[in-house]
Every structure is written in C-alpha cells, then in structure tokens.
Write a protein that holds these residues in place. Structure first.
Motif, PDB file in Angstrom:
ATOM      1  N   TRP A 190       0.808  -1.215   0.000  1.00 41.61           N
ATOM      2  CA  TRP A 190       0.000   0.000   0.000  1.00 41.61           C
ATOM      3  C   TRP A 190       0.841   1.266   0.000  1.00 41.61           C
ATOM      4  N   THR A 191       2.103   1.163   0.405  1.00 41.54           N
ATOM      5  CA  THR A 191       3.006   2.308   0.418  1.00 41.54           C
ATOM      6  C   THR A 191       4.346   1.897  -0.188  1.00 41.54           C
ATOM      7  N   PRO A 192       5.143   2.843  -0.677  1.00 39.55           N
ATOM      8  CA  PRO A 192       6.431   2.510  -1.286  1.00 39.55           C
ATOM      9  C   PRO A 192       7.361   1.790  -0.318  1.00 39.55           C
ATOM     10  N   LYS A 193       7.981   0.712  -0.809  1.00 41.49           N
ATOM     11  CA  LYS A 193       8.918  -0.065  -0.002  1.00 41.49           C
ATOM     12  C   LYS A 193      10.132  -0.456  -0.838  1.00 41.49           C
ATOM     13  N   THR A 194      11.241  -0.659  -0.163  1.00 41.68           N
ATOM     14  CA  THR A 194      12.420  -1.207  -0.829  1.00 41.68           C
ATOM     15  C   THR A 194      12.129  -2.655  -1.224  1.00 41.68           C
ATOM     16  N   LEU A 195      12.411  -3.006  -2.469  1.00 39.81           N
ATOM     17  CA  LEU A 195      12.061  -4.327  -2.984  1.00 39.81           C
ATOM     18  C   LEU A 195      13.239  -5.287  -2.867  1.00 39.81           C
ATOM     19  N   ARG A 196      12.896  -6.573  -2.695  1.00 38.92           N
ATOM     20  CA  ARG A 196      13.906  -7.614  -2.557  1.00 38.92           C
ATOM     21  C   ARG A 196      13.702  -8.669  -3.647  1.00 38.92           C
ATOM     22  N   PHE A 197      14.533  -8.596  -4.671  1.00 37.48           N
ATOM     23  CA  PHE A 197      14.490  -9.581  -5.751  1.00 37.48           C
ATOM     24  C   PHE A 197      15.657 -10.566  -5.690  1.00 37.48           C
ATOM     25  N   GLY A 198      16.656 -10.276  -4.891  1.00 44.77           N
ATOM     26  CA  GLY A 198      17.800 -11.164  -4.771  1.00 44.77           C
ATOM     27  C   GLY A 198      18.783 -11.086  -5.916  1.00 44.77           C
ATOM     28  N   VAL A 199      18.654 -10.054  -6.758  1.00 54.82           N
ATOM     29  CA  VAL A 199      19.584  -9.853  -7.875  1.00 54.82           C
ATOM     30  C   VAL A 199      19.916  -8.361  -7.963  1.00 54.82           C
ATOM     31  N   VAL A 200      21.014  -8.062  -8.642  1.00 54.29           N
ATOM     32  CA  VAL A 200      21.379  -6.676  -8.917  1.00 54.29           C
ATOM     33  C   VAL A 200      20.751  -6.273 -10.244  1.00 54.29           C
ATOM     34  N   CYS A 201      20.005  -5.186 -10.242  1.00 57.18           N
ATOM     35  CA  CYS A 201      19.240  -4.770 -11.431  1.00 57.18           C
ATOM     36  C   CYS A 201      20.014  -3.764 -12.279  1.00 57.18           C
ATOM     37  N   LYS A 202      20.194  -4.096 -13.563  1.00 59.66           N
ATOM     38  CA  LYS A 202      20.716  -3.144 -14.541  1.00 59.66           C
ATOM     39  C   LYS A 202      19.580  -2.467 -15.300  1.00 59.66           C
ATOM     40  N   ASP A 203      18.564  -3.241 -15.657  1.00 57.33           N
ATOM     41  CA  ASP A 203      17.403  -2.720 -16.372  1.00 57.33           C
ATOM     42  C   ASP A 203      16.200  -3.566 -15.968  1.00 57.33           C
ATOM     43  N   PHE A 204      15.001  -3.042 -16.175  1.00 58.04           N
ATOM     44  CA  PHE A 204      13.811  -3.781 -15.778  1.00 58.04           C
ATOM     45  C   PHE A 204      12.623  -3.333 -16.615  1.00 58.04           C
ATOM     46  N   SER A 205      11.591  -4.170 -16.634  1.00 57.32           N
ATOM     47  CA  SER A 205      10.347  -3.824 -17.314  1.00 57.32           C
ATOM     48  C   SER A 205       9.212  -4.587 -16.653  1.00 57.32           C
ATOM     49  N   LEU A 206       7.996  -4.065 -16.775  1.00 54.98           N
ATOM     50  CA  LEU A 206       6.852  -4.617 -16.069  1.00 54.98           C
ATOM     51  C   LEU A 206       5.830  -5.196 -17.033  1.00 54.98           C
ATOM     52  N   GLY A 207       5.453  -6.462 -16.790  1.00 50.97           N
ATOM     53  CA  GLY A 207       4.353  -7.086 -17.495  1.00 50.97           C
ATOM     54  C   GLY A 207       3.081  -6.989 -16.675  1.00 50.97           C
ATOM     55  N   ARG A 208       2.049  -7.624 -17.149  1.00 53.50           N
ATOM     56  CA  ARG A 208       0.751  -7.518 -16.479  1.00 53.50           C
ATOM     57  C   ARG A 208       0.804  -7.996 -15.028  1.00 53.50           C
ATOM     58  N   GLU A 209       1.424  -9.155 -14.806  1.00 52.12           N
ATOM     59  CA  GLU A 209       1.526  -9.695 -13.449  1.00 52.12           C
ATOM     60  C   GLU A 209       2.941 -10.176 -13.148  1.00 52.12           C
ATOM     61  N   PHE A 210       3.927  -9.593 -13.780  1.00 52.96           N
ATOM     62  CA  PHE A 210       5.321  -9.983 -13.540  1.00 52.96           C
ATOM     63  C   PHE A 210       6.244  -8.800 -13.738  1.00 52.96           C
ATOM     64  N   THR A 211       7.480  -8.984 -13.300  1.00 54.11           N
ATOM     65  CA  THR A 211       8.544  -8.016 -13.520  1.00 54.11           C
ATOM     66  C   THR A 211       9.728  -8.748 -14.140  1.00 54.11           C
ATOM     67  N   ALA A 212      10.273  -8.190 -15.202  1.00 54.19           N
ATOM     68  CA  ALA A 212      11.463  -8.738 -15.853  1.00 54.19           C
ATOM     69  C   ALA A 212      12.660  -7.881 -15.462  1.00 54.19           C
ATOM     70  N   ILE A 213      13.710  -8.526 -14.956  1.00 55.23           N
ATOM     71  CA  ILE A 213      14.899  -7.801 -14.520  1.00 55.23           C
ATOM     72  C   ILE A 213      16.124  -8.301 -15.273  1.00 55.23           C
ATOM     73  N   GLN A 214      16.853  -7.365 -15.868  1.00 54.23           N
ATOM     74  CA  GLN A 214      18.155  -7.673 -16.456  1.00 54.23           C
ATOM     75  C   GLN A 214      19.185  -7.519 -15.347  1.00 54.23           C
ATOM     76  N   THR A 215      19.855  -8.606 -15.026  1.00 53.93           N
ATOM     77  CA  THR A 215      20.780  -8.588 -13.902  1.00 53.93           C
ATOM     78  C   THR A 215      22.157  -8.091 -14.327  1.00 53.93           C
ATOM     79  N   ASP A 216      23.028  -7.925 -13.331  1.00 55.28           N
ATOM     80  CA  ASP A 216      24.384  -7.469 -13.623  1.00 55.28           C
ATOM     81  C   ASP A 216      25.219  -8.528 -14.314  1.00 55.28           C
ATOM     82  N   THR A 217      24.700  -9.765 -14.402  1.00 54.75           N
ATOM     83  CA  THR A 217      25.391 -10.829 -15.128  1.00 54.75           C
ATOM     84  C   THR A 217      24.750 -11.081 -16.495  1.00 54.75           C
ATOM     85  N   ASN A 218      23.914 -10.126 -16.953  1.00 55.71           N
ATOM     86  CA  ASN A 218      23.269 -10.184 -18.263  1.00 55.71           C
ATOM     87  C   ASN A 218      22.273 -11.335 -18.406  1.00 55.71           C
TER      88      ASN A 218
END
Length: 344
Positions: A190-218
């Motif tokens: 309900w409010t902004p929070k720091t997210l925990r994906f367990g990877v280092v994010c270089k780039d990202f994009s959002l789908g309907r019910e998912f998030t795609a993350i490009q990690t630091d290892t490509n």
C-alpha cells in the motif's frame, strides 16, 4: 543564440485505441493510420508540441507525454483525475499538467505517477490494489505528493504495480500477489517499499503480473506470474515487457522475444530489419529502421496500421506504420496505442 525561425518543431502522431480520446486528436474513434495529436496551449489549439517529447506513457485509457523542458501534457480518460488535472470528463486534446520541473512519468490502468527533478513523487487517479502508494485509506486522488526518493534513475508502471530504480536499488508498490514485487508477505504494497528480488538490477520492465529484470550478469529473470521460462544469457542492451511476453534488444541490434504468441506478439523471426530503436506496448511493438517505423502484434484497435486483408487484427510480420520524410525522433507504445514523434 539560435534564431527562433531555426528552432526545431515537433509533431506527435498517434493511432490505435481511442474510445476515451487517449490519442489526443479531439475525437473518440479508433484510428488505423497515424493522426496528428493536438495540444491546448493557453487556450489555443496547436498541432505542434511545445517542446521535444522525451517519453510517452500510456494508461488504460489515458496518455501522458513529458517534454525536455520539464512540462507534462495529458489527454484521455480523467474520471479519477489520472490525467493529473481535476477529475472530470475525458480530455480530447493534450492539456498541461501543473508544474514545469518534471523529470519522469509512468502510467498504469487508471493511475499516473510523476517524478520531479528533486526526486519528489506525485500520484493521481484510482488504485484499488495500492497503485497510488498512499495507503489503504486512499484509493482515489487528484495529483498529490506521495514520497521522495534519493538517487532517482527511472520509473515504470504496468496494470497494477510500479517500480522506481534508484542508485541504491528498487522501490515499488501496488499489487504484489503474484510475486511481481519480489520477496514479500504483502499481497498488496500500500506504500512505497524497498524491494527484494535477490539480484542486482541493470534494467527492468513490467508485465501484467510480472517483472522482468536484467541482472548485472546479463541474465533476464522473471518474477511473478508468467509462462516465460529459460531466457538464455546474452549481451542484452535493453529489456521490455508486454502484458504476457518479454522482448530483449541485444547489443547486436537483434530483437528476441519470449512468451505468449497467441496474437503474434513475438517479434517476427524472419525479419531482416536492423532494429535501431523499439517500443513495447500492451500486446504489440514498434521498431525503427532507416526512418521507417514498423509495427507487429495485436492490432485489434488499428494500432499496427492497415494491411491488405481488411480483417487483419494480428501481424506476424513488420507492418509499415510510418514512411514519411520527417525525421523520427521518438516512438512509443501504450495500451493498443502507437506513437511517433517527428521533427518538422
């Protein structure tokens, strides 16, 4: 000093879904060919954009565009104030949102997020699943302050969730029921929070019910509900998501697609076009090559242009959408809408 007569002029061209005036062309009919969007400049209608468009964000039935001068304009459905203006009837042409120091924008289904250069985040519209980030008690709001983030880099939204990338990581809010906001026990943030994906994010994009993350290892990893599996490691330049697929631009200017292809959403494998830039919408995409804009995917509302077959609603090939002589400087894709900015 540059002579005013030599200053660049820009036009915003649009086609596709338009039932709530979200193309800004002052009518509510779907368009299968590009039309010039109109801007209300102090009460005067203009076919020229009052600045250089830097980003176009499409909501379910509304649109925002941010200019290099820090101004934001919006059009379309404004029932819940999602255009950043007092709630009311749909806006037939683009109107200026208050403020002139905006840095970035994003839109979801019935909400919009605007970020100032200072890192202040403002929200507007309706969000029954926490999309506004204002807490459980505030599900609708006209443009209002939400939070401030340090080290802001970029913001992206989809149907019901939003993520901000900062120099320190990712911050997000909204629907988290499917895991699209990473590791959390909250079904709704309900409010902004720091997210925990367990990877280092270089780039990202959002789908309907998912998030795609490009990690630091490509590697591109999917978090949330998706049928996309085993995306191979590669030299990724950018990642972008439709509602149900992921599209990766390689450093070799090759575009690869993964996921749902029920409406020809995946980039045509037989294409020989060298991709210079691309934009991904809800279930269709655009690419530029040699000043031509091509479209592919689901074109139920005309967002991929016209074809020889009158009943064609999906495109498994690159359909030419823009072939004009004016220089293409930006492309954008929203919810069944397509956008081309040209320099006149």
């Amino acid at each position: 000093m540059t002579d005013e007569s030599e200053a660049e002029m820009y036009q915003l061209l649009a086609c596709g879904s338009n039932g709530n005036y979200q193309l800004g062309i002052n009518n509510d009919e779907d368009q299968n060919s590009l039309k010039v969007a109109l801007f209300d400049i102090d009460g005067t209608m203009s076919s020229e954009v009052p600045g250089k468009p830097m980003k176009i964000a499409g909501g379910g039935n509304h649109t925002m565009v941010i200019l290099d001068i820090g101004e934001v304009f919006s059009c379309g459905s404004n029932e819940f104030g999602q255009c950043g203006l007092p709630r009311g009837e749909s806006l037939g042409v683009f109107h200026k949102v208050p403020g002139n120091d905006w840095l970035d924008i994003s839109c979801g289904w019935e909400f919009s997020i605007l970020v100032k250069r200072s890192g202040e985040v403002y929200v507007c519209g309706r969000g029954l699943k926490g999309e506004l980030g204002l807490g459980k008690e505030t599900l609708e709001s006209e443009l209002t302050y939400s939070t401030t983030v340090d080290g802001f880099k970029e913001i992206k939204s989809c149907m019901q969730h939003t993520i901000i990338q900062t120099t320190n990581g990712l911050v997000g809010w909204g629907n988290s029921r499917k895991g699209q906001l990473g590791e959390t026990e909250d079904k709704i943030m309900w409010t902004p929070k720091t997210l925990r994906f367990g990877v280092v994010c270089k780039d990202f994009s959002l789908g309907r019910e998912f998030t795609a993350i490009q990690t630091d290892t490509n590697r591109v990893k999917i978090f949330g509900k998706s049928s996309i599996k085993n995306i191979p490691e590669s030299t990724v330049a950018r990642v972008a998501a439709m509602w149900s697929s992921v599209h990766i631009l390689l450093e070799t200017n090759v575009l690869q697609s993964f996921g749902n292809n029920s409406h020809d959403q995946l980039f045509p494998n037989n294409s020989s076009v060298a991709v210079e830039e691309y934009a991904i919408g809800s279930e269709h995409g655009l690419v530029t090559s040699d000043n031509i804009v091509y479209a592919w995917g689901w074109s139920e509302h005309g967002n991929c242009g016209t074809s020889n077959a009158s009943d064609k609603v999906t495109f498994d090939y690159l359909n030419k959408l823009y072939t004009g002589s004016a220089k293409v400087v930006l492309i954008g894709a929203g919810c069944a809408t397509s956008w081309v900015v040209v320099e006149k």
